[in-house]
Motif scaffolding. Structure first.
Motif, mmCIF file in Angstrom:
data_model
loop_
_atom_site.group_PDB
_atom_site.id
_atom_site.type_symbol
_atom_site.label_atom_id
_atom_site.label_comp_id
_atom_site.label_asym_id
_atom_site.label_seq_id
_atom_site.Cartn_x
_atom_site.Cartn_y
_atom_site.Cartn_z
ATOM 1 N N ILE A 80 0.663 -1.086 0.034
ATOM 2 C CA ILE A 80 0.195 0.080 0.210
ATOM 3 C C ILE A 80 1.075 1.170 0.275
ATOM 4 O O ILE A 80 2.032 1.238 1.086
ATOM 5 C CB ILE A 80 -0.713 0.416 1.130
ATOM 6 N N LYS A 81 0.408 2.070 -0.879
ATOM 7 C CA LYS A 81 1.076 3.087 -0.902
ATOM 8 C C LYS A 81 1.616 4.639 0.043
ATOM 9 O O LYS A 81 0.478 5.063 0.408
ATOM 10 C CB LYS A 81 1.592 3.883 -2.226
ATOM 11 N N VAL A 82 1.981 4.859 0.033
ATOM 12 C CA VAL A 82 2.314 5.688 1.549
ATOM 13 C C VAL A 82 3.086 6.368 1.093
ATOM 14 O O VAL A 82 3.624 6.653 0.375
ATOM 15 C CB VAL A 82 1.660 5.696 3.343
ATOM 16 N N SER A 83 2.701 7.906 1.720
ATOM 17 C CA SER A 83 4.376 9.411 1.608
ATOM 18 C C SER A 83 5.196 8.968 2.347
ATOM 19 O O SER A 83 6.470 9.479 2.155
ATOM 20 C CB SER A 83 3.114 10.971 1.218
ATOM 21 N N GLU A 84 4.955 9.466 3.476
ATOM 22 C CA GLU A 84 5.693 8.757 4.801
ATOM 23 C C GLU A 84 4.434 8.736 5.920
ATOM 24 O O GLU A 84 3.547 9.026 6.743
ATOM 25 C CB GLU A 84 6.272 10.556 5.269
ATOM 26 N N PHE A 85 5.048 8.392 7.082
ATOM 27 C CA PHE A 85 4.975 7.824 8.261
ATOM 28 C C PHE A 85 5.139 9.185 9.808
ATOM 29 O O PHE A 85 6.628 9.060 9.498
ATOM 30 C CB PHE A 85 5.615 6.908 8.555
ATOM 31 N N LEU A 86 4.226 9.725 9.628
ATOM 32 C CA LEU A 86 4.953 10.956 11.027
ATOM 33 C C LEU A 86 4.622 9.932 11.929
ATOM 34 O O LEU A 86 5.364 10.353 12.996
ATOM 35 C CB LEU A 86 2.989 11.642 11.026
ATOM 36 N N GLN A 87 4.095 8.954 12.282
ATOM 37 C CA GLN A 87 4.231 8.135 13.785
ATOM 38 C C GLN A 87 4.265 6.661 13.648
ATOM 39 O O GLN A 87 2.797 6.136 12.871
ATOM 40 C CB GLN A 87 4.174 8.901 15.023
ATOM 41 N N GLU A 88 4.911 5.653 13.706
ATOM 42 C CA GLU A 88 4.062 4.192 13.728
ATOM 43 C C GLU A 88 2.801 4.001 15.699
ATOM 44 O O GLU A 88 3.829 5.190 16.493
ATOM 45 C CB GLU A 88 5.518 3.930 14.246
ATOM 46 N N ASP A 143 -1.022 10.145 2.485
ATOM 47 C CA ASP A 143 -1.344 9.928 1.037
ATOM 48 C C ASP A 143 -0.630 11.613 0.264
ATOM 49 O O ASP A 143 -2.566 11.807 -0.250
ATOM 50 C CB ASP A 143 -1.889 8.677 1.685
ATOM 51 N N TYR A 144 0.010 11.728 -0.004
ATOM 52 C CA TYR A 144 0.141 13.215 -0.479
ATOM 53 C C TYR A 144 -0.598 13.362 -1.277
ATOM 54 O O TYR A 144 -1.455 14.770 -1.554
ATOM 55 C CB TYR A 144 1.310 13.839 0.157
ATOM 56 N N ASP A 145 -0.795 12.803 -2.472
ATOM 57 C CA ASP A 145 -0.449 13.103 -3.855
ATOM 58 C C ASP A 145 -3.041 12.344 -3.663
ATOM 59 O O ASP A 145 -2.878 11.942 -4.868
ATOM 60 C CB ASP A 145 0.105 12.070 -4.595
ATOM 61 N N GLY A 146 -2.833 11.755 -2.966
ATOM 62 C CA GLY A 146 -4.423 10.804 -2.758
ATOM 63 C C GLY A 146 -3.819 9.719 -3.569
ATOM 64 O O GLY A 146 -5.515 9.471 -3.823
ATOM 65 N N GLU A 147 -3.544 9.215 -4.137
ATOM 66 C CA GLU A 147 -3.408 8.051 -4.766
ATOM 67 C C GLU A 147 -3.988 6.668 -3.669
ATOM 68 O O GLU A 147 -4.604 5.921 -4.448
ATOM 69 C CB GLU A 147 -1.754 7.380 -5.203
#
Length: 376
Positions: free
Chosen positions: A26-34, A105-109
């Motif tokens: 699953i694509k994400v842009s970054e994790f801010l926290q686990e 999910d910055y690009d909303g993909e």
């Protein structure tokens, strides 16, 4: 020769494993926290909680998901995913911290990949990336998780399940409109309408029919667009909005379009309100600039909206026109709502007993709005 064949064979195996495994990521842009609760090493199930900082029902759902995460800390990993600016999300988390994992999910993909239209929404995956369940995040119950856990044997780590797709740092800055209405045609297809109701703006992305339907609270099949008009747009309305201004009319006017009202006969639901017993606005309180609706598998809740607004949401989920009395105090006054919609007879009873609304499914004549380009 044997060494060369072995090398080629190993290369093929590695390629095959990477290809198959990447398919489940699953694509994400970054994790801010686990997660502060769950183990990230090995899990049978992963749940992606689609949310937004402006969505108060999402915050309520997150509390439910936090309890659920504590019940399955070793086999289930819940990630709250938003397509908002990470700077906004970090600021929000300082005020309202959570123990769940939070990602961007910055690009909303990923939102687009799983057709997320209403928040809060959620998708449950197994370790191979297969979708097991999708629905309103509050509807994911302990019994559902337990049932799917019994059926799974494969496990995956957090890092192997999610594919972090980096974005340029410069692209993170949040856009705020400078004009009262900004219209941008899109060159790509948009399957479903997305609504961003932020503090400084209202953002709508979708086809022109979807956008006009949302603004006017009109069922999609009651809007007929002229040839070449139903393209995709990104629309910004700068806040504060004028409560007395018709945003649909403002958009149509700025695009130099004309509207002609006609009538058509077809099946729909008609609301008759002779003795209204509507709720006041103190039954549900989700705050300002927040989601107005929480649409579950069978229930619609709404905070401070009109009967016309509710009819629009109901038409959307039932996929048929819902006609309310002509625009007057009954259809336009603001109230709170909570009623069943999945089974029609139960919905009838709910609406009549709680609100004094008689709902009838019948063939009827209802308005259709034809929108054309104005002559030069």
């Amino acid at each position: 020769m044997k060494s060369l064949k072995k090398k080629h064979f190993l290369s093929f195996v590695v390629y095959l494993l990477i290809t198959c495994y990447s398919f489940g990521q699953i694509k994400v842009s970054e994790f801010l926290q686990e997660s502060k609760i769950a183990s990230s090493d090995s899990n049978k199930l992963f749940f992606v909680d689609f949310w937004a900082t402006w969505c108060v029902p999402c915050i309520t759902a997150k509390e439910h998901l936090g309890v659920l995460q504590k019940q399955f800390p070793n086999d289930l990993y819940i990630v709250s995913l938003t397509e908002e600016n990470p700077l906004r999300v970090e600021k929000f988390l300082k005020k309202k911290p959570t123990d769940l994992a939070v990602a961007i999910d910055y690009d909303g993909e990923t939102f687009k990949d799983y057709n997320v239209r209403v928040l809060p929404e959620g998708v449950l995956f197994n370790a191979d990336g297969k979708v097991l369940w999708q629905g309103g995040a509050p509807d994911l119950k302990k019994e559902i998780v337990s049932r799917f856990l019994r059926q799974q044997s494969s496990k995956a780590s957090l890092n192997s399940f999610f594919n972090i797709v980096s974005i340029e740092e410069d692209s993170i800055s949040e856009y705020v409109p400078t004009e009262s209405l900004e219209i941008t045609p899109l060159s790509y297809e948009v399957e479903d309408l997305t609504v961003g109701d932020a503090e400084d703006y209202l953002k709508l992305t979708g086809s022109l029919k979807q956008i006009i339907g949302y603004l006017a609270k009109i069922y999609k099949n009651q809007i007929v667009l002229g040839e070449g008009l139903d393209t995709n747009y990104e629309i910004y309305f700068k806040k504060p909005l004028n409560a007395n201004e018709n945003l649909a009319f403002k958009l149509v006017t700025q695009m130099n379009l004309g509207v002609e009202r006609k009538s058509i006969e077809g099946e729909g639901i008609k609301f008759n309100v002779e003795n209204p017993r509507f709720w006041d606005t103190n039954q549900i309180n989700w705050g300002k600039n927040n989601a107005k609706y929480l649409v579950g598998d069978s229930q619609i809740q709404a905070d401070n909206v009109s009967l016309k607004d509710v009819a629009y949401q109901l038409a959307y989920v039932l996929d048929m026109p819902v006609i309310v009395p002509e625009e007057n105090d009954v259809s336009l006054s603001i109230h709170d709502w909570d009623f069943h919609y999945k089974f029609f007879q139960l919905m009838q009873s709910d609406l009549e007993d709680n609100y004094g609304i008689k709902a009838e499914k019948t063939r009827m004549t209802y308005p259709v709005y034809h929108i054309q380009k104005k002559a030069p």
